[in-house]
Design a protein around this motif. Structure first.
Motif, PDB file in Angstrom:
ATOM      1  N   MET A 141       0.770  -1.141   0.096  1.00  0.00           N
ATOM      2  CA  MET A 141      -0.048  -0.018  -0.053  1.00  0.00           C
ATOM      3  C   MET A 141       0.877   1.310   0.071  1.00  0.00           C
ATOM      4  O   MET A 141       1.767   1.414   0.594  1.00  0.00           O
ATOM      5  CB  MET A 141      -0.870  -0.084   1.245  1.00  0.00           C
ATOM      6  CG  MET A 141      -1.528   1.242   1.429  1.00  0.00           C
ATOM      7  SD  MET A 141      -2.859   0.918   2.872  1.00  0.00           S
ATOM      8  CE  MET A 141      -4.360   0.995   1.670  1.00  0.00           C
ATOM      9  N   TRP A 167       2.270   4.718   0.737  1.00  0.00           N
ATOM     10  CA  TRP A 167       2.453   5.324   2.065  1.00  0.00           C
ATOM     11  C   TRP A 167       1.728   6.718   2.179  1.00  0.00           C
ATOM     12  O   TRP A 167       1.056   7.029   3.135  1.00  0.00           O
ATOM     13  CB  TRP A 167       4.015   5.544   2.503  1.00  0.00           C
ATOM     14  CG  TRP A 167       4.321   6.159   3.639  1.00  0.00           C
ATOM     15  CD1 TRP A 167       4.818   7.474   3.909  1.00  0.00           C
ATOM     16  CD2 TRP A 167       4.341   5.519   5.079  1.00  0.00           C
ATOM     17  NE1 TRP A 167       4.890   7.599   5.368  1.00  0.00           N
ATOM     18  CE2 TRP A 167       4.506   6.557   5.929  1.00  0.00           C
ATOM     19  CE3 TRP A 167       3.755   4.218   5.240  1.00  0.00           C
ATOM     20  CZ2 TRP A 167       4.592   6.021   7.317  1.00  0.00           C
ATOM     21  CZ3 TRP A 167       3.631   3.850   6.700  1.00  0.00           C
ATOM     22  CH2 TRP A 167       3.961   4.848   7.717  1.00  0.00           C
ATOM     23  N   LEU A 190      -1.921   6.165   2.278  1.00  0.00           N
ATOM     24  CA  LEU A 190      -2.564   5.563   3.577  1.00  0.00           C
ATOM     25  C   LEU A 190      -2.533   6.806   4.579  1.00  0.00           C
ATOM     26  O   LEU A 190      -3.651   6.882   5.303  1.00  0.00           O
ATOM     27  CB  LEU A 190      -1.224   4.646   4.101  1.00  0.00           C
ATOM     28  CG  LEU A 190      -1.468   4.060   5.198  1.00  0.00           C
ATOM     29  CD1 LEU A 190      -2.514   3.015   5.400  1.00  0.00           C
ATOM     30  CD2 LEU A 190      -0.055   3.138   5.741  1.00  0.00           C
ATOM     31  N   ARG A 191      -1.668   7.511   4.645  1.00  0.00           N
ATOM     32  CA  ARG A 191      -1.638   8.768   5.462  1.00  0.00           C
ATOM     33  C   ARG A 191      -2.828   9.823   5.208  1.00  0.00           C
ATOM     34  O   ARG A 191      -3.575  10.460   5.982  1.00  0.00           O
ATOM     35  CB  ARG A 191      -0.124   9.460   5.705  1.00  0.00           C
ATOM     36  CG  ARG A 191       0.690   8.474   6.308  1.00  0.00           C
ATOM     37  CD  ARG A 191       1.979   8.972   6.510  1.00  0.00           C
ATOM     38  NE  ARG A 191       2.259  10.144   7.391  1.00  0.00           N
ATOM     39  CZ  ARG A 191       2.314   9.663   8.588  1.00  0.00           C
ATOM     40  NH1 ARG A 191       2.122   8.857   9.415  1.00  0.00           N
ATOM     41  NH2 ARG A 191       2.414  11.212   9.584  1.00  0.00           N
ATOM     42  N   GLY A 217      -2.317   3.470  10.670  1.00  0.00           N
ATOM     43  CA  GLY A 217      -2.404   2.211   9.686  1.00  0.00           C
ATOM     44  C   GLY A 217      -3.755   1.628   9.422  1.00  0.00           C
ATOM     45  O   GLY A 217      -4.199   1.669   8.240  1.00  0.00           O
ATOM     46  N   GLY A 240      -6.360   4.272   8.032  1.00  0.00           N
ATOM     47  CA  GLY A 240      -5.908   4.647   6.706  1.00  0.00           C
ATOM     48  C   GLY A 240      -6.097   3.458   5.724  1.00  0.00           C
ATOM     49  O   GLY A 240      -6.233   3.505   4.636  1.00  0.00           O
ATOM     50  N   GLY A 241      -5.902   2.130   6.207  1.00  0.00           N
ATOM     51  CA  GLY A 241      -6.161   1.189   5.210  1.00  0.00           C
ATOM     52  C   GLY A 241      -6.329  -0.277   5.941  1.00  0.00           C
ATOM     53  O   GLY A 241      -5.868  -1.406   5.338  1.00  0.00           O
ATOM     54  N   GLY A 298      -2.689  -1.590   5.787  1.00  0.00           N
ATOM     55  CA  GLY A 298      -2.234  -0.484   6.472  1.00  0.00           C
ATOM     56  C   GLY A 298      -1.353  -0.637   7.684  1.00  0.00           C
ATOM     57  O   GLY A 298      -0.457  -0.279   7.669  1.00  0.00           O
ATOM     58  N   THR A 330       1.557  -2.534   6.305  1.00  0.00           N
ATOM     59  CA  THR A 330       2.326  -1.469   5.706  1.00  0.00           C
ATOM     60  C   THR A 330       3.473  -0.732   6.671  1.00  0.00           C
ATOM     61  O   THR A 330       4.637  -0.627   6.472  1.00  0.00           O
ATOM     62  CB  THR A 330       1.753  -0.647   5.105  1.00  0.00           C
ATOM     63  OG1 THR A 330       0.798  -1.101   3.970  1.00  0.00           O
ATOM     64  CG2 THR A 330       2.318   0.458   4.080  1.00  0.00           C
TER      65      THR A 330
END
Ligand SMILES: Cc1cc2nc3c(=O)[nH]c(=O)nc-3n(C[C@H](O)[C@H](O)[C@H](O)COP(=O)(O)O)c2cc1C
Length: 339
Positions: free
Chosen positions: A1, A3, A6-7, A297, A300-301, A305, A308
């Protein structure tokens, strides 16, 4: 994923509960409890991050450590890195309903499994917090660790037995939640435990027992004497008491006091990178816990996440090991730290 995605997604989904800052240091979220911040002035949260920043690493590259080994064994279970997901509960209240309690527990436990490690799960004034964690423990085949609030001692034993029945590899109590008013207000009293209480819990349970929230050498010795299998040097991410030192400040004294014991030393608070993990190991920890970055994380995912974030920390840890000549995380020299 990716970065950045994600954020950005985490920032949107938190809707202000966490700003997903470039450095997660407790500055903008001071006093945001409930929320993701630190209690009151936020000093304890900030002290965690600044104490770690004070620790400098010695760069060494004249050696033969090219492929360091970051794997670690917790209570006989092989993990791919010495990083464990910290317990985080009360998702609706603390994270602006970014996820349900159950989805959060599933995301962090399964994301940690994907990354080759385990996660702790939380407890709270409403049963859904502990129960969601326990369901995630069960679904992961037991590769997770429920952390129980410092409730009445018999109640702790009862919940620990439920953790055992769910197959959990260990359980713990976050003893530093001893003054949590939302538990007491909900008719579920919490409070400090004596050494005898801790010994009683150990005697009446079968899986490894962790005491989370130890900040002084004498209390680490009391946990050792009570038969605890591990402690977590922790100030609850700065959410229990204002103006405590950072955990990196007290860890060396605690590690020295119990150096001769078999008890595992875990630590959390402000650990944001692989280099931070290495610093904590050099200061005396066997492994670390990470809280807010994994929450970012998850929000976000989801599980991906979380995995990741952990993959990033693992690759940073390996790089830091190469650059300090550290071959194994089970044998980190204090020379890694530059005095
Ligand atoms: C929103 C939130 C909820 C938390 N809930 C729990 C909990 O239920 N049980 C527990 O043992 N610790 C809880 N903690 C503390 C974490 O387990 C951990 O000690 C702390 O987050 C570590 O610091 P870090 O976030 O800077 O990595 C919580 C922390 C946060 C931020």
């Amino acid at each position: 994923m990716d970065w950045k995605t994600l954020r950005t997604t985490a920032r949107e989904n938190f809707k202000g509960a966490c700003r997903v800052c470039p450095v997660c240091n407790g500055v903008v979220c001071a006093s945001e409890v409930p929320g993701m911040g630190g209690l009151a002035t936020g000093a304890s949260f900030r002290n965690n991050v600044s104490a770690l920043a004070e620790v400098k690493l010695s760069l060494r590259t004249v050696h033969a450590v090219c492929q360091p080994d970051p794997s670690y064994s917790l209570f006989g279970h092989q993990l791919t890195l010495p990083v464990i997901g910290a317990a985080i509960g009360g998702i609706a209240l603390n994270m602006n309903n970014a996820m349900t309690e159950s989805d959060y527990a599933q995301a962090v436990v399964s994301g940690c499994r994907q990354a080759g490690t385990v996660c702790m799960t939380g407890d709270g004034p409403v049963p859904i917090v502990f129960d969601s964690g326990l369901a995630a423990v069960r679904d992961s085949g037991g590769m997770a660790i429920p952390i129980i609030k410092p409730r009445e001692t018999e109640k702790i034993v009862e919940l620990a037995k439920r953790a055992e029945a769910a197959g959990a590899i260990a359980f713990g109590i976050d003893i530093d939640a001893a003054a949590l008013v939302n538990m007491t207000n909900a008719g579920q009293p919490v409070g400090p435990k004596t050494k005898q209480d801790l010994a009683y819990i150990k005697r009446h349970t079968a899986i490894p027992f962790i005491v989370k929230g130890i900040m002084t050498a004498d209390e680490a010795e009391a946990c050792r004497d009570a038969g605890a299998d591990a402690i977590v040097v922790s100030n609850h991410g700065g959410r229990a008491l204002d103006h405590t030192p950072g955990t990196a400040e007290v860890l060396p004294y605690i590690a020295e006091a119990i150096a001769e014991s078999q008890m595992t030393i875990l630590v959390d608070g402000g650990i944001r990178s692989g280099a931070d993990v290495l610093k904590m190991l050099a200061l005396g920890a066997d492994a670390v816990l990470i809280g807010r970055p994994l929450a970012q994380g998850a929000v976000g995912g989801g599980a991906e996440g979380v995995a990741t974030v952990l993959a990033k920390i693992k690759s940073e840890l390996i790089a830091a090991m190469v650059l300090t000549g550290t071959a194994r995380v089970t044998d980190v020299s204090e020379d890694v730290i530059c005095l």
